[in-house]
Write a protein that holds these residues in place. Sequence first.
Motif, PDB file in Angstrom:
ATOM      1  N   LEU A  83       0.824  -1.208   0.000  1.00 20.98           N
ATOM      2  CA  LEU A  83       0.000   0.000   0.000  1.00 20.98           C
ATOM      3  C   LEU A  83       0.859   1.259   0.000  1.00 20.98           C
ATOM      4  N   GLN A  84       1.977   1.208   0.691  1.00 16.25           N
ATOM      5  CA  GLN A  84       2.850   2.388   0.741  1.00 16.25           C
ATOM      6  C   GLN A  84       3.372   2.757  -0.643  1.00 16.25           C
ATOM      7  N   VAL A  91       3.494   2.226  -8.565  1.00 19.91           N
ATOM      8  CA  VAL A  91       2.950   0.994  -9.159  1.00 19.91           C
ATOM      9  C   VAL A  91       1.981   1.329 -10.282  1.00 19.91           C
ATOM     10  N   GLY A  92       2.143   0.675 -11.419  1.00 17.00           N
ATOM     11  CA  GLY A  92       1.207   0.778 -12.526  1.00 17.00           C
ATOM     12  C   GLY A  92       0.692  -0.603 -12.897  1.00 17.00           C
ATOM     13  N   GLU A 129     -13.206  -3.393 -11.997  1.00 20.70           N
ATOM     14  CA  GLU A 129     -13.763  -3.393 -10.650  1.00 20.70           C
ATOM     15  C   GLU A 129     -12.807  -4.056  -9.657  1.00 20.70           C
ATOM     16  N   ASN A 130     -12.098  -5.085 -10.096  1.00 19.79           N
ATOM     17  CA  ASN A 130     -11.103  -5.725  -9.229  1.00 19.79           C
ATOM     18  C   ASN A 130      -9.992  -4.732  -8.875  1.00 19.79           C
ATOM     19  N   LEU A 131      -9.553  -3.956  -9.859  1.00 20.72           N
ATOM     20  CA  LEU A 131      -8.532  -2.948  -9.606  1.00 20.72           C
ATOM     21  C   LEU A 131      -9.066  -1.838  -8.704  1.00 20.72           C
ATOM     22  N   VAL A 137      -9.064   1.108  -1.193  1.00 18.67           N
ATOM     23  CA  VAL A 137      -8.309   0.867   0.041  1.00 18.67           C
ATOM     24  C   VAL A 137      -7.111   1.813   0.135  1.00 18.67           C
ATOM     25  N   ALA A 138      -6.389   1.974  -0.973  1.00 22.13           N
ATOM     26  CA  ALA A 138      -5.195   2.816  -0.980  1.00 22.13           C
ATOM     27  C   ALA A 138      -5.531   4.301  -1.018  1.00 22.13           C
ATOM     28  N   GLU A 139      -6.776   4.605  -1.432  1.00 22.51           N
ATOM     29  CA  GLU A 139      -7.196   5.995  -1.635  1.00 22.51           C
ATOM     30  C   GLU A 139      -6.233   6.697  -2.582  1.00 22.51           C
TER      31      GLU A 139
END
Length: 418
Positions: A83-84, A91-92, A129-131, A137-139
């Motif tokens: 998440l960080q 991340v892409g 939708e999965n992405l 969560v990560a906002e």
Amino acid sequence: MNYQEALAKLKSYGQEHVLMYYNELTKEQQEALLTQIDETDFSILVSGREAATENKKGVITPLTAMQLPEIEAKKEEFRACGLQVIREGKVGAVLLAGGMGTRLGSDDPKGMYDIGITKKVYIFQRLIENLMDVVRVAESWIPLYIMTSEKNHEATCQFLYDHDYFGYNSDYVTFFKQEMAPASDYNGKVYMEEKGRIATSPNGNGGWYSSMYKWGIAQKAIADGVEWLNVFSVDNVLQRIADPCFIGAVLTAGCSVGAKVVKKCAPDEKVGVMCLEDGRPSIIEYYELTEELAAAKDENGDPAYYFGVILNYLFRVSDLETIREKKLPLHVVEKKITCLDENGEQVKPEKPNGYKYEQLVLDMIHELDSCLPFEVDRRKEFAPIKNKTGVDSVETARELCKDCLLYTSDAADDRISV
């Protein structure tokens, strides 16, 4: 490129027949053919004899996977790390969506196929939708790069635009086309699909980063600070994309690439398995697995070649840049190729009649020093759609999507109506 320049290029490769019908074409068709000749790399064409002898495997030994119990024990650590880097914009995600839905009975891009039961649910929709689960969560929005092909680019772009990218922020969506490779007969002579068009096919799943670079997308990603790319196939509607736990595990392990894997459901399941080849990470295809390798056991008595890849990988961009500068092996695949016969009439053969030329992602992995095979629960993350019915089909994917609700806390998930 003018006619004389095109003819000179074709002569250097023994492909002058490409201009056989040039004088029968309209001015627009002539220009299109000259452009295609200019953009086509004829150097990849090889003879049938060479095709049969190249790309031999080296010495195959097992590669240990990180399995579910270890992942569960370290889940929070991995997730926090993942998440960080997502929140830092490092991340892409790269969706490989160059294929058509032909085997599903559709003339549209494969991602446009509707897998819903009582309402419309498209493959593209399910993946986005999965992405979105991770985005929430990560906002933080994750750059999404979608690789199309010359056969489906316009339709794919228009479809996603018309559906407002299924809620994804369009500022973070970028399209690019996969490079195409010429198709040939068994003697290396390129086929003509039409009188003004060379028969071509996508250059394989190993060509995604070179295509991304050709379009200038890779350079833009690097400039934007993207350090890791999660590349995944359009086929699997259950897969988790930009999965923080997966990302964190790969980073914590210090590996150049991570590969999501599942335990094979049967010894003859048609999936490639992770291994070491001459001491470097690699993938051995199911049809290359000898009886000896299939029977091999690890220290726990389990099959040594047990974990199949699902075409969901996390690559470090700096390593991709190194790979890009190398020439990956060429895989020559026997296929049925639509072409013109000796009378200039288009024919669709009922059996293989030549070769298509591909680069494969397994060779990208083999160029790297380290790889983390990361096990996922196939009930939750593996619902491939290869066929309309039968094994790995629309039918089985629908059932797996319904069953997945039984194994997750997200019981309210109505992405596929049952």
